[in-house]
Motif scaffolding. Sequence first.
Motif, PDB file in Angstrom:
ATOM      1  N   SER A  94      -9.359   8.454   5.985  1.00  0.00           N
ATOM      2  CA  SER A  94      -9.322   7.249   5.145  1.00  0.00           C
ATOM      3  C   SER A  94     -10.505   7.204   4.186  1.00  0.00           C
ATOM      4  N   HIS A  95     -11.568   7.932   4.518  1.00  0.00           N
ATOM      5  CA  HIS A  95     -12.794   7.955   3.719  1.00  0.00           C
ATOM      6  C   HIS A  95     -13.367   6.551   3.497  1.00  0.00           C
ATOM      7  N   ASN A  96     -13.225   5.718   4.534  1.00  0.00           N
ATOM      8  CA  ASN A  96     -13.860   4.401   4.559  1.00  0.00           C
ATOM      9  C   ASN A  96     -14.880   4.446   5.697  1.00  0.00           C
ATOM     10  N   VAL A  97     -16.173   4.468   5.344  1.00  0.00           N
ATOM     11  CA  VAL A  97     -17.192   4.717   6.368  1.00  0.00           C
ATOM     12  C   VAL A  97     -17.298   3.571   7.361  1.00  0.00           C
ATOM     13  N   VAL A  98     -17.037   2.324   6.936  1.00  0.00           N
ATOM     14  CA  VAL A  98     -17.078   1.195   7.866  1.00  0.00           C
ATOM     15  C   VAL A  98     -15.965   1.336   8.892  1.00  0.00           C
ATOM     16  N   LEU A  99     -14.785   1.665   8.422  1.00  0.00           N
ATOM     17  CA  LEU A  99     -13.637   1.860   9.295  1.00  0.00           C
ATOM     18  C   LEU A  99     -13.888   2.999  10.278  1.00  0.00           C
ATOM     19  N   HIS A 112     -16.805   4.223  11.386  1.00  0.00           N
ATOM     20  CA  HIS A 112     -17.796   3.885  12.405  1.00  0.00           C
ATOM     21  C   HIS A 112     -17.235   2.879  13.411  1.00  0.00           C
ATOM     22  N   LEU A 113     -16.354   2.003  12.958  1.00  0.00           N
ATOM     23  CA  LEU A 113     -15.734   1.047  13.866  1.00  0.00           C
ATOM     24  C   LEU A 113     -14.858   1.765  14.888  1.00  0.00           C
ATOM     25  N   VAL A 114     -14.038   2.698  14.407  1.00  0.00           N
ATOM     26  CA  VAL A 114     -13.160   3.458  15.309  1.00  0.00           C
ATOM     27  C   VAL A 114     -13.982   4.282  16.297  1.00  0.00           C
ATOM     28  N   ARG A 115     -15.000   4.969  15.788  1.00  0.00           N
ATOM     29  CA  ARG A 115     -15.837   5.779  16.668  1.00  0.00           C
ATOM     30  C   ARG A 115     -16.597   4.916  17.666  1.00  0.00           C
ATOM     31  N   GLY A 116     -17.084   3.765  17.194  1.00  0.00           N
ATOM     32  CA  GLY A 116     -17.846   2.893  18.067  1.00  0.00           C
ATOM     33  C   GLY A 116     -17.015   2.271  19.167  1.00  0.00           C
ATOM     34  N   MET A 117     -15.728   2.052  18.896  1.00  0.00           N
ATOM     35  CA  MET A 117     -14.841   1.432  19.872  1.00  0.00           C
ATOM     36  C   MET A 117     -14.007   2.458  20.630  1.00  0.00           C
ATOM     37  N   ARG A 118     -14.401   3.704  20.554  1.00  0.00           N
ATOM     38  CA  ARG A 118     -13.609   4.786  21.154  1.00  0.00           C
ATOM     39  C   ARG A 118     -13.260   4.515  22.619  1.00  0.00           C
ATOM     40  N   GLY A 119     -14.268   4.149  23.407  1.00  0.00           N
ATOM     41  CA  GLY A 119     -14.021   3.943  24.835  1.00  0.00           C
ATOM     42  C   GLY A 119     -13.016   2.848  25.092  1.00  0.00           C
ATOM     43  N   LEU A 120     -13.155   1.735  24.391  1.00  0.00           N
ATOM     44  CA  LEU A 120     -12.258   0.596  24.563  1.00  0.00           C
ATOM     45  C   LEU A 120     -10.842   0.943  24.131  1.00  0.00           C
ATOM     46  N   LEU A 121     -10.702   1.583  22.974  1.00  0.00           N
ATOM     47  CA  LEU A 121      -9.382   1.939  22.458  1.00  0.00           C
ATOM     48  C   LEU A 121      -8.713   2.996  23.331  1.00  0.00           C
ATOM     49  N   GLN A 122      -9.480   3.986  23.759  1.00  0.00           N
ATOM     50  CA  GLN A 122      -8.898   5.061  24.565  1.00  0.00           C
ATOM     51  C   GLN A 122      -8.449   4.550  25.921  1.00  0.00           C
ATOM     52  N   GLU A 123      -9.178   3.588  26.482  1.00  0.00           N
ATOM     53  CA  GLU A 123      -8.763   3.022  27.764  1.00  0.00           C
ATOM     54  C   GLU A 123      -7.464   2.251  27.607  1.00  0.00           C
ATOM     55  N   ASN A 124      -7.312   1.552  26.481  1.00  0.00           N
ATOM     56  CA  ASN A 124      -6.054   0.859  26.215  1.00  0.00           C
ATOM     57  C   ASN A 124      -4.905   1.850  26.114  1.00  0.00           C
ATOM     58  N   GLU A 126     -30.041   9.545   5.978  1.00  0.00           N
ATOM     59  CA  GLU A 126     -29.365   8.259   6.142  1.00  0.00           C
ATOM     60  C   GLU A 126     -27.947   8.321   5.589  1.00  0.00           C
ATOM     61  N   SER A 127     -27.783   8.992   4.457  1.00  0.00           N
ATOM     62  CA  SER A 127     -26.455   9.123   3.851  1.00  0.00           C
ATOM     63  C   SER A 127     -25.510   9.878   4.777  1.00  0.00           C
ATOM     64  N   MET A 128     -26.026  10.895   5.464  1.00  0.00           N
ATOM     65  CA  MET A 128     -25.199  11.693   6.365  1.00  0.00           C
ATOM     66  C   MET A 128     -24.805  10.906   7.615  1.00  0.00           C
ATOM     67  N   ILE A 129     -25.664   9.975   8.018  1.00  0.00           N
ATOM     68  CA  ILE A 129     -25.313   9.110   9.148  1.00  0.00           C
ATOM     69  C   ILE A 129     -24.263   8.097   8.713  1.00  0.00           C
ATOM     70  N   VAL A 130     -24.454   7.516   7.529  1.00  0.00           N
ATOM     71  CA  VAL A 130     -23.523   6.507   7.032  1.00  0.00           C
ATOM     72  C   VAL A 130     -22.135   7.087   6.792  1.00  0.00           C
ATOM     73  N   ASP A 131     -22.069   8.284   6.184  1.00  0.00           N
ATOM     74  CA  ASP A 131     -20.742   8.826   5.854  1.00  0.00           C
ATOM     75  C   ASP A 131     -20.056   9.495   7.046  1.00  0.00           C
ATOM     76  N   GLY A 132     -20.711   9.450   8.208  1.00  0.00           N
ATOM     77  CA  GLY A 132     -20.066   9.959   9.416  1.00  0.00           C
ATOM     78  C   GLY A 132     -20.258  11.435   9.660  1.00  0.00           C
ATOM     79  N   THR A 133     -21.057  12.113   8.823  1.00  0.00           N
ATOM     80  CA  THR A 133     -21.333  13.532   9.070  1.00  0.00           C
ATOM     81  C   THR A 133     -21.958  13.705  10.443  1.00  0.00           C
ATOM     82  N   TRP A 134     -22.868  12.785  10.786  1.00  0.00           N
ATOM     83  CA  TRP A 134     -23.446  12.738  12.132  1.00  0.00           C
ATOM     84  C   TRP A 134     -22.999  11.441  12.789  1.00  0.00           C
TER      85      TRP A 134
END
Length: 251
Positions: free
Chosen positions: A161-166, A168-180, A21-29
């Motif tokens: 940035s070492h901010n895991v919320v930030l 995951h937000l960037v990774r999660g919105m990749r498609g939307l941001l990249q299309e922009n 779970e820690s590895m998922i949260v910190d973005g390792t996976w």
Amino acid sequence: MNTIERIAHTKLSDMIVTQMESMIVDGTWAAGERLPSERELAARFAVSRPSLREAIQKLEAKGLVTRKQGGGTYVRGGLATEVTDPLFELLARHPESQFDLLEFRHALEGVSAFYAAMRGTDTDLQRIEATFAALQEVRQAEVAAQADALMMFYTTIAEASHNVVLLHLVRGMRGLLQENMRRNLEVLLERSDIRDQLHVHRKAIVDAICAREPEQARDACHEHLAYIERTLLQINREHTRLQRSLRRNEP
């Protein structure tokens, strides 16, 4: 009579779950990423495969991973799933949403650059410089390839940035941001002077991050995106004036 309290024994599989779970949260996976094989994971955690398998079953029950028959185990999409629904696909394509996305990117990329300059390790900064160099290598490539490299550049900054919320937000919105980014580049790259200015702005972001100047890095991001917004508005006005002129000259 003294009572003897029962000592709770933590199951090995629960300890493995906690680590995974820690590895998922910190973005390792990342969301959607395939996990290493059971053999690799068992070796990594120094546990038996039955214990590891039990841990994966618990993660699956929590909705954090999904297993595909004969295809391995994957991190569930999470936020990425939410931002690829029909509404967000519409936002990605709709012309009027493009400037709203630019405003949103001010906050997202500005804070990413700020904390990357503050917290980035030497390795992080080297990766940022490498993705910036990769941007230059695709300057003459198709717009889609340039947008992909640009998204990688900003994702690397978010990772630094070492901010895991930030992150995951960037990774999660990749498609939307990249299309922009792709839509903006289609308009901006028609003029070489704009292309050169975009490079200057991005270099200023990288230089500020590598100099570990958080406020300068954030301000460089804001200046870059403000330039893009002003330029797009100017090009749109010029295009509108041209269309009006053409209509007036029609027989």
